[in-house]
Design a protein around this motif. Structure first.
Motif, PDB file in Angstrom:
ATOM      1  N   VAL A   3      39.173  48.509  40.099  1.00  0.00           N
ATOM      2  CA  VAL A   3      38.672  47.447  39.226  1.00  0.00           C
ATOM      3  C   VAL A   3      37.941  46.442  40.123  1.00  0.00           C
ATOM      4  CG1 VAL A   3      40.431  47.693  37.433  1.00  0.00           C
ATOM      5  CG2 VAL A   3      40.848  46.160  39.378  1.00  0.00           C
ATOM      6  N   GLN A   4      36.965  45.780  39.551  1.00  0.00           N
ATOM      7  CA  GLN A   4      36.200  44.811  40.334  1.00  0.00           C
ATOM      8  C   GLN A   4      37.007  43.535  40.524  1.00  0.00           C
ATOM      9  OE1 GLN A   4      32.207  44.145  38.968  1.00  0.00           O
ATOM     10  NE2 GLN A   4      31.826  42.540  40.458  1.00  0.00           N
ATOM     11  N   VAL A   5      37.008  43.046  41.746  1.00  0.00           N
ATOM     12  CA  VAL A   5      37.644  41.751  42.050  1.00  0.00           C
ATOM     13  C   VAL A   5      36.795  40.683  41.374  1.00  0.00           C
ATOM     14  CG1 VAL A   5      38.239  40.136  43.880  1.00  0.00           C
ATOM     15  CG2 VAL A   5      38.611  42.588  44.213  1.00  0.00           C
ATOM     16  N   SER A   6      37.446  39.807  40.622  1.00  0.00           N
ATOM     17  CA  SER A   6      36.700  38.779  39.878  1.00  0.00           C
ATOM     18  C   SER A   6      36.511  37.522  40.719  1.00  0.00           C
ATOM     19  CB  SER A   6      37.414  38.458  38.568  1.00  0.00           C
ATOM     20  OG  SER A   6      38.745  38.097  38.794  1.00  0.00           O
ATOM     21  N   GLY A   7      35.459  36.775  40.379  1.00  0.00           N
ATOM     22  CA  GLY A   7      35.221  35.489  41.027  1.00  0.00           C
ATOM     23  C   GLY A   7      34.476  35.561  42.342  1.00  0.00           C
ATOM     24  N   LEU A   8      34.063  36.742  42.764  1.00  0.00           N
ATOM     25  CA  LEU A   8      33.279  36.873  44.006  1.00  0.00           C
ATOM     26  C   LEU A   8      31.840  37.214  43.646  1.00  0.00           C
ATOM     27  CD1 LEU A   8      35.648  39.008  46.277  1.00  0.00           C
ATOM     28  CD2 LEU A   8      35.289  36.534  46.323  1.00  0.00           C
ATOM     29  N   SER A   9      30.927  36.364  44.032  1.00  0.00           N
ATOM     30  CA  SER A   9      29.516  36.615  43.754  1.00  0.00           C
ATOM     31  C   SER A   9      28.861  37.247  44.964  1.00  0.00           C
ATOM     32  CB  SER A   9      28.801  35.311  43.421  1.00  0.00           C
ATOM     33  OG  SER A   9      29.358  34.718  42.283  1.00  0.00           O
ATOM     34  N   GLY A  38      27.477  44.174  47.234  1.00  0.00           N
ATOM     35  CA  GLY A  38      28.258  42.982  47.547  1.00  0.00           C
ATOM     36  C   GLY A  38      29.502  42.791  46.706  1.00  0.00           C
ATOM     37  N   THR A  39      29.742  43.674  45.749  1.00  0.00           N
ATOM     38  CA  THR A  39      30.955  43.558  44.942  1.00  0.00           C
ATOM     39  C   THR A  39      32.140  44.166  45.687  1.00  0.00           C
ATOM     40  OG1 THR A  39      30.479  45.623  43.761  1.00  0.00           O
ATOM     41  CG2 THR A  39      29.711  43.558  42.747  1.00  0.00           C
ATOM     42  N   VAL A  40      33.339  43.682  45.358  1.00  0.00           N
ATOM     43  CA  VAL A  40      34.574  44.182  45.957  1.00  0.00           C
ATOM     44  C   VAL A  40      35.416  44.801  44.848  1.00  0.00           C
ATOM     45  CG1 VAL A  40      36.668  43.541  47.224  1.00  0.00           C
ATOM     46  CG2 VAL A  40      34.493  42.416  47.753  1.00  0.00           C
ATOM     47  N   TRP A  41      36.004  45.931  45.153  1.00  0.00           N
ATOM     48  CA  TRP A  41      36.799  46.684  44.190  1.00  0.00           C
ATOM     49  C   TRP A  41      38.191  46.923  44.770  1.00  0.00           C
ATOM     50  CZ3 TRP A  41      34.670  48.417  39.457  1.00  0.00           C
ATOM     51  CH2 TRP A  41      33.343  48.026  39.272  1.00  0.00           C
ATOM     52  N   ALA A  42      39.209  46.983  43.903  1.00  0.00           N
ATOM     53  CA  ALA A  42      40.589  47.139  44.357  1.00  0.00           C
ATOM     54  C   ALA A  42      41.366  48.031  43.385  1.00  0.00           C
ATOM     55  CB  ALA A  42      41.253  45.768  44.465  1.00  0.00           C
ATOM     56  N   TRP A  43      42.457  48.629  43.888  1.00  0.00           N
ATOM     57  CA  TRP A  43      43.293  49.494  43.059  1.00  0.00           C
ATOM     58  C   TRP A  43      44.673  49.610  43.685  1.00  0.00           C
ATOM     59  CZ3 TRP A  43      39.287  50.806  46.148  1.00  0.00           C
ATOM     60  CH2 TRP A  43      39.543  51.664  47.209  1.00  0.00           C
ATOM     61  N   GLY A  44      45.659  50.001  42.868  1.00  0.00           N
ATOM     62  CA  GLY A  44      47.024  50.207  43.341  1.00  0.00           C
ATOM     63  C   GLY A  44      47.975  49.136  42.860  1.00  0.00           C
ATOM     64  N   HIS A  45      48.952  48.812  43.684  1.00  0.00           N
ATOM     65  CA  HIS A  45      50.007  47.845  43.363  1.00  0.00           C
ATOM     66  C   HIS A  45      49.412  46.447  43.209  1.00  0.00           C
ATOM     67  CE1 HIS A  45      53.809  45.552  44.356  1.00  0.00           C
ATOM     68  NE2 HIS A  45      54.186  46.358  43.385  1.00  0.00           N
ATOM     69  N   ASN A  46      49.962  45.676  42.252  1.00  0.00           N
ATOM     70  CA  ASN A  46      49.354  44.373  41.962  1.00  0.00           C
ATOM     71  C   ASN A  46      50.377  43.337  41.499  1.00  0.00           C
ATOM     72  OD1 ASN A  46      47.113  42.640  41.728  1.00  0.00           O
ATOM     73  ND2 ASN A  46      46.807  43.167  39.582  1.00  0.00           N
ATOM     74  N   SER A  47      51.636  43.488  41.858  1.00  0.00           N
ATOM     75  CA  SER A  47      52.674  42.573  41.378  1.00  0.00           C
ATOM     76  C   SER A  47      52.424  41.126  41.760  1.00  0.00           C
ATOM     77  CB  SER A  47      54.052  42.987  41.901  1.00  0.00           C
ATOM     78  OG  SER A  47      54.464  44.161  41.265  1.00  0.00           O
ATOM     79  N   TRP A  48      51.724  40.877  42.844  1.00  0.00           N
ATOM     80  CA  TRP A  48      51.462  39.518  43.311  1.00  0.00           C
ATOM     81  C   TRP A  48      50.001  39.115  43.124  1.00  0.00           C
ATOM     82  CZ3 TRP A  48      53.987  43.172  46.452  1.00  0.00           C
ATOM     83  CH2 TRP A  48      55.377  43.082  46.385  1.00  0.00           C
ATOM     84  N   GLY A  59      42.720  38.944  38.300  1.00  0.00           N
ATOM     85  CA  GLY A  59      43.255  37.949  37.383  1.00  0.00           C
ATOM     86  C   GLY A  59      44.520  38.370  36.652  1.00  0.00           C
ATOM     87  N   THR A  60      45.082  39.530  37.043  1.00  0.00           N
ATOM     88  CA  THR A  60      46.304  40.017  36.409  1.00  0.00           C
ATOM     89  C   THR A  60      47.325  40.365  37.478  1.00  0.00           C
ATOM     90  OG1 THR A  60      45.901  42.428  36.454  1.00  0.00           O
ATOM     91  CG2 THR A  60      44.807  41.156  34.709  1.00  0.00           C
ATOM     92  N   THR A  61      48.490  40.793  37.030  1.00  0.00           N
ATOM     93  CA  THR A  61      49.487  41.374  37.936  1.00  0.00           C
ATOM     94  C   THR A  61      49.795  42.806  37.513  1.00  0.00           C
ATOM     95  OG1 THR A  61      51.263  40.386  36.627  1.00  0.00           O
ATOM     96  CG2 THR A  61      50.527  39.166  38.590  1.00  0.00           C
ATOM     97  N   ALA A  62      48.873  43.418  36.779  1.00  0.00           N
ATOM     98  CA  ALA A  62      49.022  44.808  36.337  1.00  0.00           C
ATOM     99  C   ALA A  62      48.489  45.745  37.414  1.00  0.00           C
ATOM    100  CB  ALA A  62      48.262  45.033  35.037  1.00  0.00           C
ATOM    101  N   GLY A  63      49.276  46.752  37.755  1.00  0.00           N
ATOM    102  CA  GLY A  63      48.807  47.749  38.701  1.00  0.00           C
ATOM    103  C   GLY A  63      47.647  48.540  38.119  1.00  0.00           C
ATOM    104  N   ARG A  64      46.813  49.069  38.986  1.00  0.00           N
ATOM    105  CA  ARG A  64      45.622  49.816  38.545  1.00  0.00           C
ATOM    106  C   ARG A  64      45.598  51.179  39.223  1.00  0.00           C
ATOM    107  NH1 ARG A  64      43.726  46.809  34.239  1.00  0.00           N
ATOM    108  NH2 ARG A  64      43.846  44.619  34.825  1.00  0.00           N
ATOM    109  N   THR A  72      50.194  48.858  49.723  1.00  0.00           N
ATOM    110  CA  THR A  72      50.193  49.781  48.582  1.00  0.00           C
ATOM    111  C   THR A  72      48.974  49.577  47.682  1.00  0.00           C
ATOM    112  OG1 THR A  72      51.641  48.240  47.399  1.00  0.00           O
ATOM    113  CG2 THR A  72      52.703  50.118  48.506  1.00  0.00           C
ATOM    114  N   HIS A  73      47.873  49.149  48.257  1.00  0.00           N
ATOM    115  CA  HIS A  73      46.634  49.026  47.485  1.00  0.00           C
ATOM    116  C   HIS A  73      45.434  49.282  48.392  1.00  0.00           C
ATOM    117  CE1 HIS A  73      46.910  44.964  49.207  1.00  0.00           C
ATOM    118  NE2 HIS A  73      45.635  44.790  48.906  1.00  0.00           N
ATOM    119  N   GLY A  74      44.331  49.639  47.761  1.00  0.00           N
ATOM    120  CA  GLY A  74      43.097  49.887  48.487  1.00  0.00           C
ATOM    121  C   GLY A  74      42.027  48.902  48.084  1.00  0.00           C
ATOM    122  N   LEU A  75      41.065  48.679  48.974  1.00  0.00           N
ATOM    123  CA  LEU A  75      39.952  47.766  48.747  1.00  0.00           C
ATOM    124  C   LEU A  75      38.659  48.412  49.218  1.00  0.00           C
ATOM    125  CD1 LEU A  75      41.707  44.683  50.314  1.00  0.00           C
ATOM    126  CD2 LEU A  75      41.143  44.902  47.887  1.00  0.00           C
TER     127      LEU A  75
END
Length: 132
Positions: free
Chosen positions: A125-131, A100-110, A116-121, A91-94
Motif C-alpha cells: 500500500v502507498q505510504v500516505s502524506g509523502l509527496s 518518488g512514492t513509498v510503498w509498504a506491506w506486512g505487519h502494522n500494529s504500530w 494511516g491505519t494499524t491494519a496489516g497488509r 516484519t514489514h517491507g518498504l
C-alpha cells in the motif's frame, strides 16, 4: 545472483529448504538482482526490471504476495514495479519507486506502514502524506 547463509528456519536462505547454512548457498530462481535487503526472518531482492521478490517467513504478509504462506524460494511481491530501492523491517517491507512514492506491506500494529491505519497488509500500500 544472490547468495545467502545463516539461520534458515523460515526458508529465508531461498534455497528451497529450511536447513541452516554455515557457507553460502545460491538463492533459487532469481537473477538480475541489483539490491537486496534482509529482515529478521525474510529476505527481499530488487531486480533490474524494477520488480521486488521475497522469500522466508510470511506469517503477517511480509512477503507482499497476497498470502500468509511462508516461502523457501522467491515469489514476486504484488503490484510493484518501477522500484529503485527497498528495505526490510522486522516484519514489514518498504519500497521506493522511481516516481518518488513509498510503498509498504506486512505487519502494522504500530502504524509502521504509514498508511494511516494499524491494519496489516498482505500486499503493498502507498505510504500516505509523502509527496514525491
Amino acid at each position: 545472483t544472490v547468495w545467502a547463509w545463516g539461520h534458515n528456519d523460515f526458508g529465508q536462505m531461498g534455497d528451497g529448504t529450511t536447513t541452516r547454512r554455515s557457507t553460502p548457498v545460491q538463492v533459487q530462481g532469481i537473477t538480475g538482482v541489483v539490491a537486496i535487503a534482509e529482515a529478521y526472518s525474510f529476505s527481499l531482492a530488487l531486480k533490474s526490471d524494477g520488480t521486488v521478490w521475497a522469500w522466508g517467513d510470511n506469517d503477517v504478509g511480509q512477503l507482499g504476495d497476497g498470502t500468509t504462506t511462508s516461502r523457501s524460494t522467491p515469489v514476486q511481491t504484488q503490484n510493484l514495479s518501477g522500484v529503485v530501492a527497498l528495505a526490510g523491517g522486522a516484519t514489514h517491507g518498504l519500497a521506493l519507486k522511481s516516481d518518488g512514492t513509498v510503498w509498504a506491506w506486512g505487519h502494522n500494529s504500530w502504524g509502521q506502514l504509514g498508511d494511516g491505519t494499524t491494519a496489516g497488509r498482505l500486499s503493498p500500500v502507498q505510504v500516505s502524506g509523502l509527496s514525491p
